[in-house]
Design a protein around this motif. Structure first.
Motif, PDB file in Angstrom:
ATOM      1  N   GLY A 194     -53.652 -74.357 -21.019  1.00 36.35           N
ATOM      2  CA  GLY A 194     -54.738 -75.060 -20.340  1.00 36.35           C
ATOM      3  C   GLY A 194     -54.665 -74.914 -18.827  1.00 36.35           C
ATOM      4  N   SER A 195     -53.457 -74.902 -18.281  1.00 37.06           N
ATOM      5  CA  SER A 195     -53.277 -74.806 -16.833  1.00 37.06           C
ATOM      6  C   SER A 195     -53.024 -73.378 -16.349  1.00 37.06           C
ATOM      7  CB  SER A 195     -52.094 -75.675 -16.390  1.00 37.06           C
ATOM      8  OG  SER A 195     -52.315 -77.023 -16.722  1.00 37.06           O
ATOM      9  N   TYR A 196     -52.375 -72.576 -17.187  1.00 38.29           N
ATOM     10  CA  TYR A 196     -51.970 -71.217 -16.802  1.00 38.29           C
ATOM     11  C   TYR A 196     -52.285 -70.247 -17.946  1.00 38.29           C
ATOM     12  CZ  TYR A 196     -49.404 -73.940 -13.390  1.00 38.29           C
ATOM     13  OH  TYR A 196     -49.078 -74.829 -12.406  1.00 38.29           O
ATOM     14  N   PRO A 197     -53.543 -69.887 -18.110  1.00 36.68           N
ATOM     15  CA  PRO A 197     -53.929 -69.070 -19.257  1.00 36.68           C
ATOM     16  C   PRO A 197     -53.255 -67.694 -19.309  1.00 36.68           C
ATOM     17  CG  PRO A 197     -55.778 -69.389 -17.754  1.00 36.68           C
ATOM     18  CD  PRO A 197     -54.676 -70.261 -17.274  1.00 36.68           C
ATOM     19  N   ASP A 198     -52.823 -67.159 -18.169  1.00 34.75           N
ATOM     20  CA  ASP A 198     -52.202 -65.837 -18.144  1.00 34.75           C
ATOM     21  C   ASP A 198     -50.675 -65.877 -18.129  1.00 34.75           C
ATOM     22  OD1 ASP A 198     -54.697 -64.570 -18.119  1.00 34.75           O
ATOM     23  OD2 ASP A 198     -54.839 -64.783 -15.938  1.00 34.75           O
ATOM     24  N   MET A 199     -50.091 -67.073 -18.184  1.00 35.98           N
ATOM     25  CA  MET A 199     -48.628 -67.216 -18.152  1.00 35.98           C
ATOM     26  C   MET A 199     -48.012 -66.547 -19.374  1.00 35.98           C
ATOM     27  SD  MET A 199     -45.803 -68.489 -16.793  1.00 35.98           S
ATOM     28  CE  MET A 199     -46.629 -69.347 -15.470  1.00 35.98           C
ATOM     29  N   LYS A 200     -46.939 -65.802 -19.156  1.00 33.99           N
ATOM     30  CA  LYS A 200     -46.204 -65.176 -20.262  1.00 33.99           C
ATOM     31  C   LYS A 200     -45.279 -66.233 -20.855  1.00 33.99           C
ATOM     32  CE  LYS A 200     -44.092 -61.569 -22.339  1.00 33.99           C
ATOM     33  NZ  LYS A 200     -44.636 -60.762 -23.352  1.00 33.99           N
ATOM     34  N   VAL A 201     -45.522 -66.589 -22.136  1.00 32.79           N
ATOM     35  CA  VAL A 201     -44.727 -67.602 -22.828  1.00 32.79           C
ATOM     36  C   VAL A 201     -44.203 -67.018 -24.126  1.00 32.79           C
ATOM     37  CG1 VAL A 201     -44.700 -69.913 -23.852  1.00 32.79           C
ATOM     38  CG2 VAL A 201     -46.167 -69.450 -21.876  1.00 32.79           C
ATOM     39  N   VAL A 202     -42.881 -67.067 -24.279  1.00 36.45           N
ATOM     40  CA  VAL A 202     -42.221 -66.596 -25.492  1.00 36.45           C
ATOM     41  C   VAL A 202     -41.657 -67.813 -26.207  1.00 36.45           C
ATOM     42  CG1 VAL A 202     -40.367 -65.156 -26.422  1.00 36.45           C
ATOM     43  CG2 VAL A 202     -41.648 -64.393 -24.392  1.00 36.45           C
ATOM     44  N   MET A 203     -42.038 -67.986 -27.455  1.00 34.74           N
ATOM     45  CA  MET A 203     -41.543 -69.110 -28.240  1.00 34.74           C
ATOM     46  C   MET A 203     -40.183 -68.764 -28.829  1.00 34.74           C
ATOM     47  SD  MET A 203     -43.916 -71.233 -27.694  1.00 34.74           S
ATOM     48  CE  MET A 203     -43.438 -72.595 -28.743  1.00 34.74           C
ATOM     49  N   GLU A 246     -45.265 -70.027 -41.041  1.00 35.84           N
ATOM     50  CA  GLU A 246     -46.102 -71.061 -40.421  1.00 35.84           C
ATOM     51  C   GLU A 246     -45.786 -71.204 -38.928  1.00 35.84           C
ATOM     52  OE1 GLU A 246     -43.988 -72.317 -43.214  1.00 35.84           O
ATOM     53  OE2 GLU A 246     -45.466 -71.364 -44.496  1.00 35.84           O
ATOM     54  N   ASN A 247     -44.493 -71.216 -38.588  1.00 33.01           N
ATOM     55  CA  ASN A 247     -44.096 -71.333 -37.176  1.00 33.01           C
ATOM     56  C   ASN A 247     -44.601 -70.154 -36.353  1.00 33.01           C
ATOM     57  OD1 ASN A 247     -42.833 -73.794 -36.930  1.00 33.01           O
ATOM     58  ND2 ASN A 247     -40.760 -72.987 -36.961  1.00 33.01           N
ATOM     59  N   VAL A 248     -44.375 -68.956 -36.865  1.00 36.57           N
ATOM     60  CA  VAL A 248     -44.781 -67.760 -36.131  1.00 36.57           C
ATOM     61  C   VAL A 248     -46.298 -67.717 -35.982  1.00 36.57           C
ATOM     62  CG1 VAL A 248     -44.770 -65.239 -36.119  1.00 36.57           C
ATOM     63  CG2 VAL A 248     -42.729 -66.483 -36.863  1.00 36.57           C
ATOM     64  N   THR A 249     -47.017 -67.972 -37.065  1.00 34.44           N
ATOM     65  CA  THR A 249     -48.483 -67.957 -37.025  1.00 34.44           C
ATOM     66  C   THR A 249     -49.022 -69.016 -36.066  1.00 34.44           C
ATOM     67  OG1 THR A 249     -48.581 -67.143 -39.296  1.00 34.44           O
ATOM     68  CG2 THR A 249     -50.581 -68.161 -38.418  1.00 34.44           C
ATOM     69  N   ALA A 250     -48.476 -70.229 -36.134  1.00 29.03           N
ATOM     70  CA  ALA A 250     -48.928 -71.307 -35.246  1.00 29.03           C
ATOM     71  C   ALA A 250     -48.656 -70.949 -33.785  1.00 29.03           C
ATOM     72  CB  ALA A 250     -48.241 -72.617 -35.608  1.00 29.03           C
ATOM     73  N   ALA A 251     -47.517 -70.352 -33.502  1.00 29.00           N
ATOM     74  CA  ALA A 251     -47.175 -69.975 -32.128  1.00 29.00           C
ATOM     75  C   ALA A 251     -48.143 -68.922 -31.596  1.00 29.00           C
ATOM     76  CB  ALA A 251     -45.733 -69.464 -32.066  1.00 29.00           C
ATOM     77  N   ILE A 252     -48.405 -67.901 -32.381  1.00 24.56           N
ATOM     78  CA  ILE A 252     -49.304 -66.831 -31.938  1.00 24.56           C
ATOM     79  C   ILE A 252     -50.730 -67.358 -31.780  1.00 24.56           C
ATOM     80  CG2 ILE A 252     -50.269 -64.562 -32.517  1.00 24.56           C
ATOM     81  CD1 ILE A 252     -47.210 -64.628 -31.696  1.00 24.56           C
ATOM     82  N   LYS A 253     -51.191 -68.192 -32.726  1.00 26.07           N
ATOM     83  CA  LYS A 253     -52.542 -68.761 -32.626  1.00 26.07           C
ATOM     84  C   LYS A 253     -52.680 -69.680 -31.412  1.00 26.07           C
ATOM     85  CE  LYS A 253     -54.192 -68.584 -37.371  1.00 26.07           C
ATOM     86  NZ  LYS A 253     -54.632 -69.352 -38.536  1.00 26.07           N
ATOM     87  N   SER A 254     -51.577 -70.302 -31.011  1.00 26.03           N
ATOM     88  CA  SER A 254     -51.607 -71.200 -29.852  1.00 26.03           C
ATOM     89  C   SER A 254     -51.472 -70.450 -28.536  1.00 26.03           C
ATOM     90  CB  SER A 254     -50.484 -72.234 -29.963  1.00 26.03           C
ATOM     91  OG  SER A 254     -50.690 -73.045 -31.097  1.00 26.03           O
ATOM     92  N   GLY A 255     -51.275 -69.131 -28.603  1.00 28.52           N
ATOM     93  CA  GLY A 255     -51.255 -68.338 -27.382  1.00 28.52           C
ATOM     94  C   GLY A 255     -49.907 -67.801 -26.954  1.00 28.52           C
ATOM     95  N   ALA A 256     -48.900 -67.863 -27.819  1.00 27.21           N
ATOM     96  CA  ALA A 256     -47.592 -67.320 -27.462  1.00 27.21           C
ATOM     97  C   ALA A 256     -47.676 -65.805 -27.323  1.00 27.21           C
ATOM     98  CB  ALA A 256     -46.553 -67.687 -28.518  1.00 27.21           C
ATOM     99  N   GLY A 269     -44.936 -63.961 -27.626  1.00 26.82           N
ATOM    100  CA  GLY A 269     -43.847 -63.415 -28.413  1.00 26.82           C
ATOM    101  C   GLY A 269     -43.105 -64.535 -29.105  1.00 26.82           C
ATOM    102  N   PHE A 270     -42.169 -64.142 -29.979  1.00 26.42           N
ATOM    103  CA  PHE A 270     -41.420 -65.113 -30.765  1.00 26.42           C
ATOM    104  C   PHE A 270     -40.014 -64.570 -30.945  1.00 26.42           C
ATOM    105  CE2 PHE A 270     -40.066 -67.591 -34.363  1.00 26.42           C
ATOM    106  CZ  PHE A 270     -40.811 -68.766 -34.301  1.00 26.42           C
ATOM    107  N   ILE A 271     -39.019 -65.367 -30.584  1.00 27.13           N
ATOM    108  CA  ILE A 271     -37.614 -64.989 -30.744  1.00 27.13           C
ATOM    109  C   ILE A 271     -36.953 -66.004 -31.659  1.00 27.13           C
ATOM    110  CG2 ILE A 271     -35.397 -64.693 -29.595  1.00 27.13           C
ATOM    111  CD1 ILE A 271     -36.880 -63.860 -27.107  1.00 27.13           C
ATOM    112  N   VAL A 272     -36.186 -65.488 -32.618  1.00 24.50           N
ATOM    113  CA  VAL A 272     -35.491 -66.344 -33.575  1.00 24.50           C
ATOM    114  C   VAL A 272     -34.044 -66.528 -33.132  1.00 24.50           C
ATOM    115  CG1 VAL A 272     -34.793 -66.572 -35.987  1.00 24.50           C
ATOM    116  CG2 VAL A 272     -36.968 -65.499 -35.425  1.00 24.50           C
ATOM    117  N   LYS A 273     -33.567 -67.785 -33.214  1.00 20.83           N
ATOM    118  CA  LYS A 273     -32.154 -68.062 -32.971  1.00 20.83           C
ATOM    119  C   LYS A 273     -31.380 -67.720 -34.225  1.00 20.83           C
ATOM    120  CE  LYS A 273     -33.259 -72.178 -30.240  1.00 20.83           C
ATOM    121  NZ  LYS A 273     -33.075 -73.623 -30.170  1.00 20.83           N
TER     122      LYS A 273
END
Length: 134
Positions: free
Chosen positions: A80-89, A97-107, A109-113
């Protein structure tokens, strides 16, 4: 050519933040471009958009499981504040579900611990390509 990157690590577990920081530093040292990385840390999702502004953050690594809020909610605030910010979940739970929700929310990338240095390097290189044409 030297590039300065301000990186915000958001995870409620200090050890996880430190492992991610160490992995990022290793990737940066191995990169052929001179990169000066400044790290900022948060253990909660509280006031992340303000922290981004205050510290002039370029790249965020954001845990999904945070106290008092979800990393996905924080991601929506960032978008909402920084639409172009690079955010990796980041998450210990790599369910579809986690990966899909993250990508749909604008992530971006996704890194697994536990962290995989190859995956971390990919996210760093994607940032450099997008914002610094490296």
């Amino acid at each position: 050519m030297s590039i300065t990157i301000n990186i915000l690590l958001v995870d409620d577990v200090e050890y996880s933040r430190e492992l991610l920081r160490a992995a990022l530093l290793t990737c940066i040292r191995e990169h052929k471009v001179e990169i000066d990385a400044n790290f900022f840390h948060s253990s909660t999702g509280k006031s992340i958009p303000q922290q981004i502004k205050l510290n002039n953050v370029n790249l965020v690594y954001l845990d999904i499981e945070l106290p008092h809020t979800s990393g996905l909610e924080v991601l929506k605030q960032i978008r909402g504040s920084y639409p172009d910010m690079k955010v990796v979940m980041v998450s210990g739970e790599s369910s579809a579900e986690n990966v899909t929700a993250a990508i749909k929310s604008g992530a971006n990338g996704f890194i697994v611990k536990p962290f995989n240095s190859g995956r971390i390097l990919d996210t760093l290189q994607n940032y450099l390509k997008k914002f610094h044409n490296v």
